[in-house]
Design an enzyme around this catalytic site. Structure first.
Site, PDB file in Angstrom:
ATOM      1  N   GLY A  83      27.644  -4.303 -51.392  1.00 45.32           N
ATOM      2  CA  GLY A  83      27.995  -3.238 -50.454  1.00 45.32           C
ATOM      3  C   GLY A  83      28.617  -2.061 -51.180  1.00 45.32           C
ATOM      4  N   PHE A  84      29.621  -2.357 -52.015  1.00 40.67           N
ATOM      5  CA  PHE A  84      30.282  -1.345 -52.844  1.00 40.67           C
ATOM      6  C   PHE A  84      30.984  -0.261 -52.026  1.00 40.67           C
ATOM      7  CE2 PHE A  84      26.473  -2.943 -55.044  1.00 40.67           C
ATOM      8  CZ  PHE A  84      27.109  -3.699 -56.010  1.00 40.67           C
ATOM      9  N   GLY A 110      29.465 -10.905 -52.448  1.00 43.26           N
ATOM     10  CA  GLY A 110      28.922 -11.227 -53.762  1.00 43.26           C
ATOM     11  C   GLY A 110      30.025 -11.375 -54.790  1.00 43.26           C
ATOM     12  N   GLY A 138      40.729  -7.601 -50.991  1.00 43.40           N
ATOM     13  CA  GLY A 138      40.333  -8.817 -50.301  1.00 43.40           C
ATOM     14  C   GLY A 138      41.200 -10.007 -50.660  1.00 43.40           C
ATOM     15  N   GLN A 168      32.977  -9.493 -61.811  1.00 40.28           N
ATOM     16  CA  GLN A 168      33.400  -8.249 -61.156  1.00 40.28           C
ATOM     17  C   GLN A 168      33.643  -7.147 -62.184  1.00 40.28           C
ATOM     18  OE1 GLN A 168      33.857  -7.328 -57.699  1.00 40.28           O
ATOM     19  NE2 GLN A 168      32.347  -8.957 -57.903  1.00 40.28           N
ATOM     20  N   LYS A 187      46.161  -8.533 -58.351  1.00 35.21           N
ATOM     21  CA  LYS A 187      46.094  -7.084 -58.135  1.00 35.21           C
ATOM     22  C   LYS A 187      44.761  -6.584 -57.579  1.00 35.21           C
ATOM     23  CE  LYS A 187      49.631  -5.080 -61.121  1.00 35.21           C
ATOM     24  NZ  LYS A 187      49.915  -4.361 -62.381  1.00 35.21           N
ATOM     25  N   GLU A 244      37.118  -2.981 -58.181  1.00 36.19           N
ATOM     26  CA  GLU A 244      36.782  -1.582 -58.447  1.00 36.19           C
ATOM     27  C   GLU A 244      37.210  -1.063 -59.803  1.00 36.19           C
ATOM     28  OE1 GLU A 244      36.769   0.585 -54.345  1.00 36.19           O
ATOM     29  OE2 GLU A 244      38.039  -1.173 -54.207  1.00 36.19           O
TER      30      GLU A 244
END
Ligand code: MOS
Length: 696
Positions: free
Chosen positions: A234-235, A462, A504, A595, A658, A662
């Protein structure tokens, strides 16, 4: 306070749904087929600004299989909301080319698609304005920037400080519009049962979609159920309901049958948001020893005429480096363009391209190593708010990265290292991302057989969210992960914040820990066997998060890149990428690494490829598939590694995390651009770094 003991948290547990995914059993939104299902294909505006005069509905109704064609003229009225993008078919106005203006519903997808192409729309077109420039006469100062930051900040007297600074960098950088391209395009299946709506939707937040969609149809949120157990990326583009969700629900209500609407990759370039293009002027004043005296960062961006989306481009500059005199500003212009939206590290990502490129230029101007320059400007506390950092390990990341990357013997001279046809260079940039946490609810249930079920409307897009929540629950319940079933991806579960803002794990994990702690307490107090229904505890973290102490909470990192630039073609290849991050405790090294390197790959892609090109004549983005909008492929990623320094920060949440979704993309493009300068002596301030810009 960190309260979760590490036993399974910290271990590289495989994804709990991995087998389901690789065997094709994991069901995505599009793969739902309720009885009587019909297909919707939306029609996009062919003008960039104006009005819809008429739509010839009757003509397409004669086509085989067509059930309905819906537009402003015959659409049911929605309840007005403050999100004008979601007011689909509620006006004759066209705000941008590609806007959804009608939808055709048919028995099969093919019939709907054919009829949608044949739908005749009569427009009254008006002149459009789609060109972003910093001196646009309609530039204005928005009241705040996303999600809720001051638009401008100022400390000291930056103008005077710049005038008297012994060393000055004054440069303008620009980043293009970029479009999210998750593997799974957006899709929804909408089904009404009386006044109750079920949506199988590809979303980053089931609870949020429910709460946004329900009022538009005048039903209570409890009447809407959003189901999304698996999401193929989704990003940010699936952060909230986009217009297609509303169209599917509206069409399903109109035809009285379940409706499936799949956004095509081509349509995504107009209707599911994009990273706003930016123009950024950065001015750095410094003493000869590289110590900053002034930082000024001004950003210019665009939004659409229907919704204000004010990206927080210069907010990372507010916390990165010490300097007594400083100013950051944001200006916005509303153009006849699609509404920009979230794309991985919105704000931080383009903002840090500019700041970290400018820091490289300053290092060269001062003849100081760029790693050392950053260390020299490390602040003791948050430079603007004055708040202490909960933890800040940028220097450790820079030092560890420099050691691992082999930075020590770097010759700063640009354009002097040749290997065959290649010019070789290395670059560094810092990375940062804020630590957010939002209230969520969760339940934990003990079963008589010793197993547990944990429920929360979280989303796994994901990232591995389901897996890390399983680890967190197992440790809190003092059991093993195979005894814990975590149910997520359904708004019928306890309400949760969205999978966005890298929050999240922090948000959902806190709720899961609290529910599990309460359950353990209940089990400890209890004598004898559990009843047949087991025992359940619930938690709501609203109060806990509301009472959190005020501190400056951010993750940091250092990105190192080595590039080779072909002297014949100007083609740049990223030969090596190394990221070292300080992001609190890492719950699962396997999903975390994924990630980090995913973010870094997306940053490489931003540096070299990604660019949505505005067609000024027609007024929309003209490249709209993966043949014309290039994203990094495996062959573009040679040697990539992500590491982290373990951080023990007790001021975050019970897990000490943390957020890592991103930060991997932040700074990567600057590291690559800085390496390109080191390789060639050419400074590219306008992304992407295309060969024509290098050969000029
Ligand atoms: Mo992310 S752009 O906050 O989904």
């Amino acid at each position: 306070m960190t309260t979760v003991d590490m036993r399974y948290t910290g271990s590289a547990l495989d994804r709990v749904e991995g087998l389901e995914k690789v065997t094709g059993r994991a069901r995505y939104a599009f793969e739902n087929f309720p009885a009587d299902l019909v297909y919707a294909v939306p029609v996009q505006a062919a003008i960039a600004r104006g009005e819809i005069r008429a739509v010839d509905v009757d003509a397409v109704l004669e086509h085989p299989g067509v059930i309905a064609a819906i537009w402003y003229g015959n659409a049911p009225r929605l309840v007005p909301s403050d999100n004008a993008d979601l007011a689909v078919f509620q006006s004759r106005r066209v705000a941008y080319r590609g806007q959804y203006i009608a939808v055709v519903v048919a028995e099969t997808y093919e019939e709907a698609k054919e009829a949608a192409r044949l739908l005749r729309v009569e427009y009254a077109a008006e002149d459009h304005d789609v060109r972003l420039r910093a001196d646009h006469p309609n530039m204005y100062r928005p009241e705040k920037v996303n999600p809720n930051y001051p638009t401008d900040t100022e400390h000291g007297d930056p103008d005077t400080a710049l005038t008297v600074a012994p060393v000055l960098v004054d440069a303008t950088y620009s980043t293009p519009a970029e479009h999210n391209n998750p593997m799974e395009p957006h899709a929804t299946v909408a089904e009404w049962d009386g006044d109750a709506l079920t949506l199988y939707d590809s979303t980053q937040g089931a609870s949020g979609v429910r709460d946004t969609v329900a009022p538009l149809f005048g039903v209570p949120p409890a009447n809407v159920r959003v189901i999304s157990p698996h999401v193929g990326g989704g990003f940010g583009s699936k952060g909230g309901p986009s217009p297609y969700v509303i169209i599917a629900a509206l069409a399903a209500r109109h035809v009285g049958r379940p409706v499936k609407l799949a956004v095509t990759r081509q349509q995504m370039f107009a209707v599911t948001g994009y990273r706003t293009p930016t123009i950024q002027r950065v001015r750095l004043g410094a003493n000869a020893d590289g110590r900053l005296t002034a930082i000024v960062h001004d950003a210019f961006e665009q939004s659409s005429t229907i919704t204000e989306f004010a990206e927080q481009t210069t907010t990372p500059t507010r916390i990165m480096y010490a300097a007594p005199h400083r100013r950051t500003t944001h200006r916005l212009v509303r153009l006849d363009v699609p509404t920009p939206s979230w794309m991985r590290a919105p704000g931080e990502c383009p903002g840090m391209f500019a700041l970290e490129s400018a820091m490289d230029e300053l290092a060269i101007a001062c003849q100081i190593d760029p790693v050392e320059l950053r260390i020299r400007n490390e602040p003791d506390a948050d430079p603007e708010s004055g708040l202490p950092f909960s933890s800040r390990n940028l220097v450790a990341c820079l030092r560890e990265g420099a050691r691992r990357f082999g930075w020590a013997d770097r010759d700063p001279a640009p354009g002097v290292r040749r290997r065959d046809r290649l010019l070789i260079g290395t670059g560094v940039a810092a990375s940062t991302y804020p630590v957010y946490r939002r209230p969520s609810q969760a339940t934990a249930q003990a079963h008589r057989d010793g197993r547990f079920t944990v429920r929360i409307a979280a989303a796994d897009i994901g990232t591995g969210a389901r897996t890390v929540l399983t680890q967190i629950a197992a440790d809190t319940l003092r059991t093993s992960p195979d005894q814990v079933l975590v149910e997520i991806g359904d708004s019928a579960l306890p309400a949760a914040s969205l999978a966005g803002g890298s929050m999240g794990t922090a948000s959902w994990g806190t709720a899961v820990v609290r529910a599990c702690e309460a359950l353990v307490e209940g089990l400890d107090r209890r004598d004898g066997d559990l009843p047949a229904a087991g025992m359940e505890s619930s938690a709501d973290t609203t109060e806990e998060i509301g009472a959190q102490r005020r501190l400056s909470r951010h993750a940091f990192g250092a990105q190192f890149a080595e590039v080779g630039v072909d002297t014949d073609t100007g083609e740049t290849r990223v030969l090596r990428l190394l990221g070292v991050f300080a992001a609190g405790r890492i719950i699962n090294p396997k999903t975390a690494r994924s990630q980090f390197i995913g973010g870094m790959t997306m940053g490489l892609s931003m540096a070299l490829f990604e660019e949505s090109i505005m067609d000024l004549e027609f007024g929309d983005y003209l490249n709209r598939d993966l043949a014309q909008y290039h994203v990094a492929a495996c062959a573009d990623v040679r040697d990539i590694e992500a590491l982290w320094v373990e951080e023990d920060d007790p001021h975050l949440n019970p897990m000490g995390t943390k957020g890592i979704g991103e930060i991997g993309i932040v700074g990567t493009a600057a590291a690559v651009a800085n390496a390109v300068h080191h390789a060639t002596g050419v400074r590219i301030r306008d992304l992407p770094i295309r060969l024509d810009k290098l050969m000029r």
